[in-house]
Every structure is written in C-alpha cells, then in structure tokens.
Design an enzyme around this catalytic site. Sequence first.
Site, short mmCIF file in Angstrom:
data_model
loop_
_atom_site.label_atom_id
_atom_site.label_comp_id
_atom_site.label_asym_id
_atom_site.label_seq_id
_atom_site.Cartn_x
_atom_site.Cartn_y
_atom_site.Cartn_z
CG HIS A 1 45.14 42.02 30.82
ND1 HIS A 1 46.16 41.40 31.50
CD2 HIS A 1 45.73 42.75 29.85
CE1 HIS A 1 47.32 41.75 30.96
NE2 HIS A 1 47.09 42.58 29.96
CG ASP B 1 38.52 37.61 37.71
OD1 ASP B 1 39.12 38.44 36.99
OD2 ASP B 1 38.63 37.59 38.95
P1 ADQ Z 1 42.41 42.16 38.38
O1 ADQ Z 1 40.95 42.30 38.17
O2 ADQ Z 1 43.05 43.23 39.14
O3 ADQ Z 1 43.18 41.94 37.00
P2 ADQ Z 1 43.60 39.64 39.62
O4 ADQ Z 1 44.12 38.84 38.49
O5 ADQ Z 1 42.95 38.78 40.64
O6 ADQ Z 1 42.53 40.72 39.19
O7 ADQ Z 1 44.75 40.44 40.38
C1 ADQ Z 1 45.81 41.04 39.77
C2 ADQ Z 1 46.90 41.34 40.82
O8 ADQ Z 1 46.43 42.25 41.81
C3 ADQ Z 1 47.36 40.08 41.56
O9 ADQ Z 1 48.76 40.02 41.55
C4 ADQ Z 1 46.83 40.26 42.96
O10 ADQ Z 1 47.66 39.73 43.97
C5 ADQ Z 1 46.73 41.76 43.10
N1 ADQ Z 1 45.66 42.05 44.07
C6 ADQ Z 1 44.36 41.73 43.95
N2 ADQ Z 1 43.69 42.08 45.05
C7 ADQ Z 1 44.58 42.62 45.90
C8 ADQ Z 1 44.52 43.16 47.22
N3 ADQ Z 1 43.38 43.17 47.90
N4 ADQ Z 1 45.64 43.64 47.77
C9 ADQ Z 1 46.80 43.61 47.09
N5 ADQ Z 1 46.93 43.09 45.87
C10 ADQ Z 1 45.85 42.61 45.27
C11 ADQ Z 1 42.82 41.86 35.60
C12 ADQ Z 1 41.71 40.86 35.26
C13 ADQ Z 1 42.06 39.47 35.77
C14 ADQ Z 1 43.41 39.03 35.21
C15 ADQ Z 1 44.46 40.10 35.43
C16 ADQ Z 1 45.75 39.78 34.69
O11 ADQ Z 1 40.46 41.30 35.79
O12 ADQ Z 1 41.05 38.53 35.40
O13 ADQ Z 1 43.81 37.84 35.87
O14 ADQ Z 1 44.01 41.38 34.94
O15 ADQ Z 1 45.52 39.57 33.35
#
Ligand code: ADQ
Length: 453
Positions: A156, A350
């Site tokens: 991921h 990311d």
């Molecule tokens: P994350 O680093 O967690 O995921 P991201 O893809 O932006 O990053 O977010 C994943 C989920 O968490 C989203 O549905 C988002 O809405 C939720 N989220 C993020 N911040 C939040 C907040 N402040 N409050 C509530 N919900 C929040 C990892 C990788 C990413 C990749 C994903 C999926 O780092 O690059 O996109 O996995 O593969």
Amino acid sequence: MSRLVIVSNRVPPPRERGQLAGGLAVALREALAGREAMWFGWSGSHAHAAATAPRQTRVGRISFATIDLPTADYEGYYRGFSNGMLWPLLHYRLGLAEFRREDLAAYRRVNEAFAAALRPLLRPDDLVWVQDYHLIPLGACLRRLGFAGRVGFFLHVPFPPQAIFGALPQGAALLADFDAYDVLGMQTADDAENINVMLAEAGHGVRAACFPIGIDPDSFAAEARTAAVGPEAERLRGSLAQRSLILGVDRLDYSKGIPLRFRGFAQLLKRFPEHRNRVTLLQIAPVSRGDVAQYRALRRELDELAGRINGEHAEFDWVPLRYLTQTVARTTLAGFQRVARIGLVTPLRDGMNLVAKEFVAAQDPADPGALVLSRFAGAARALEGAIVVNPYDPDEIAEALHIALTMPEAERRQRWERMWQAVRQHTAATWAKSFLAQLAAAAAELPAGAVQR
Ligand code: ADQ
C-alpha cells in the site's frame, strides 16, 4: 469460485464485521461479497506464549481468524521494524529510520507465527492475498510450511529506488521474500519499476505490476451530499462566516507533509494579503502511532507551529488555522470536504492517498472545489485536473493556493470533471477485481493435467 483469504496486520474489530467500514475493509468489500472468504490477522490482544491457536468467528460468508501475539514480539515487529524502520525507508526518509537487529528478528518471528497459525486453515485452491509491509516474508513462510497454492501480495505504500532500499540491513533477504508470491502489486508504475529493477538484478523471477487503489466514489459522493446539509456541516459553514475553507485531512504522520503545509499557508497570508481574513485552513489530523518517538516529535512541532502562525496572523475576529488532533467521523468529514473550496493534500511521499480521491468525490459538480496535490502522492498520476505542487516548497504551496482561490468557476468545473472521471475509473472494486483476476490466473497458467503446486 475459490475461497479468498485476506491476511493483514489487523482484521476489522468485531463491532465492524457486520457492515465492513474503514480503509482496507471498504476496498475489499466487493471482493469479499458473494464469495466465501476468510480474514486472518492479529487480534489486537497480547499473549504470554508465542503459539496460540487462531480464534475464529463467522459473520455471513466471511470467517475471521485472529491470533494473539506476545507483547515483546509485537513491539519489535510492529513498532520497531514495521513502523520504526520500514515505514520511513519506504517513504524515502532514511534519516528517520531506526534499525535494530532484535526488531528484525521479532518481525520474522511474527511472520512465522502468522504462517504457522494460518497454514492449517488453508485449502489448496484458496486465493491468499497478503496486505502490506508488515507481512512481506509471509508468503515465503507459507511456502516453507508446504503451501503450494496461490499467494499474492499488495504493497500500500511506495517502493523506493535501490539507492534507498539498499540502506536496509539484510535487505537482500527481504527482497528475496517477494519471490514467493505469484502476483506482486504496487500502487504506481514508478513503484513497480523501482522494485523490478532490483528483483531483476538479484536474479529473482517475480515481477511487480501496478494496481492503483481507489475508493467507492458513488457511495462517498452520496454520503457527502447528505452530510453537507447535516448539523455539523451547517455549524462549520456558520463558523466560516463566508470565508473560503481550505481543508487538510490526514493521519498525524510525518509522511503527510503537514508542517510544510502549514508553512505554505503562512506564506499565502504573507505574500497574498488579499486573502487575509477571507480564508480558513482546517487541518484534521488524529494522532496515529503515538507511541513512536518520531510521531510524538511531529506532534510537538505542529502544536508549536500552529500556535506561532495563529499568533502572528490572527485578527481579533479571525483565527486563520484550526488544527484538530481528535478524530472526526467519516461521514462528517465527507460533508466538510463538500463545504471546502480547496482540498490541500501535500504528502512528501504517499503510496496513493485516498483523501485526494475522496475530496474529488465529495464535490458539488455544479460548483466544485479545487484540489492542491503533491506530485509525490501516487494519486497525482491519475488526477490530472489537480493543481500539482512540490510539497517541499512552501512558496509553491502558497502560489497554488492563490491560484485555487482565484480560479474561475468554469475552470474549476472542467478540472473537476477530469478528476471525477479518473476517480470513477480506478475504484476500490476495480483494484480488488483486477488483482484477484491475476491471482486466479496464476494457476490457470499451469500446464493442463499438472498437479497444483
Ligand atoms: P494512509 O496513509 O492511512 O493509507 P490515505 O490513503 O490518505 O492514507 O487514507 C486512508 C483512509 O483513511 C481514507 O479513507 C481516509 O479518509 C482515512 N483518513 C485519513 N485521515 C483521516 C482523518 N484525519 N480522519 C478520518 N479518516 C481519515 C495507506 C497509504 C496510502 C494508501 C492507502 C490505501 O499510506 O498511500 O492510499 O494505504 O492503499
């Protein structure tokens, strides 16, 4: 249809199992629906002895199997090697990485324990799908225990080039672990290229392909429409008093570039004073991995920076930066994203960044907001209508915010339309479907009459 076996560090907690919510669960919802499935992972509890039998519960056609882990192993595996070493390394942040041999040993022990507990539950024609950097060696562990069925792996997070990955002690062994997988998935073509160069040089046969992850755009859009007229969004709108909202939503993580984002916002207020008292930046960043030193340091840095920016720029009737470390419900967030004029997504690195895609899905097509997006997010590859920035340059962030704040409605609509098409093209469902189609095909390539490996 073969049974699907998902393996991830954590499985959804019991209260979420009836109606799968949250990151990976949302992405897998369609893949899990309508077929027999098992989800295997850590229970969230600690054990005294290493080997515990998995606990199994069933909800509909999905069974959940979890094991407990000894506290010391878990610390070394999760906090130590996974999040203290691999996370910074894979995000190109060698300066933040902390390697300890005992952490790596715990990481391998936990992967062995996962495999030992999972192996007896597997059937020969299962499709086993391993998720993320915590579990890179799992496929090889399963092979050593004699499992010959299909096993795939999806990363991921980004995969860096050799010059960075090469700094990982005993990295050659970890690279070799990828060779146990039938399908190896990365978020972007760049990540696939980086790992493939290394795999080829080391003489391994497996090659990575790119499977960009997405969201469920229609349901997120519907959620945003409803939440945008709900009480929280109304309160937010009221509190803005006609000012434009710039919204940042992230886990509180150093990969997300939040300090430089704050500095970019401060530059906007300095260099483009016409926006003073006319914009508000709302940053929602719930604390994550608060037990890792680098994350505590980041929190202190942001507390100080937010205080300084507000002290310097606030007026008696206006606080420019609102910074929350509490969690906000997902639905409420969807509504906030629809209220926002600008989505500000500036990670230093990311894998994909689903917040960017969610922002696009949340917009009102008749009057959409603009997205300011880091070129180092996997999402930047697909979202061509975004205003793309180098997140290391606060002045560039300020300029992009100025462009977004003054962008004519026709251009906003035209850019949004392109992004919306892209978000609808690569969804959570297409991601899972295309990966699993390849994994299923891995067996089909066996010569007719051959015994399954
Ligand atoms: P994350 O680093 O967690 O995921 P991201 O893809 O932006 O990053 O977010 C994943 C989920 O968490 C989203 O549905 C988002 O809405 C939720 N989220 C993020 N911040 C939040 C907040 N402040 N409050 C509530 N919900 C929040 C990892 C990788 C990413 C990749 C994903 C999926 O780092 O690059 O996109 O996995 O593969």
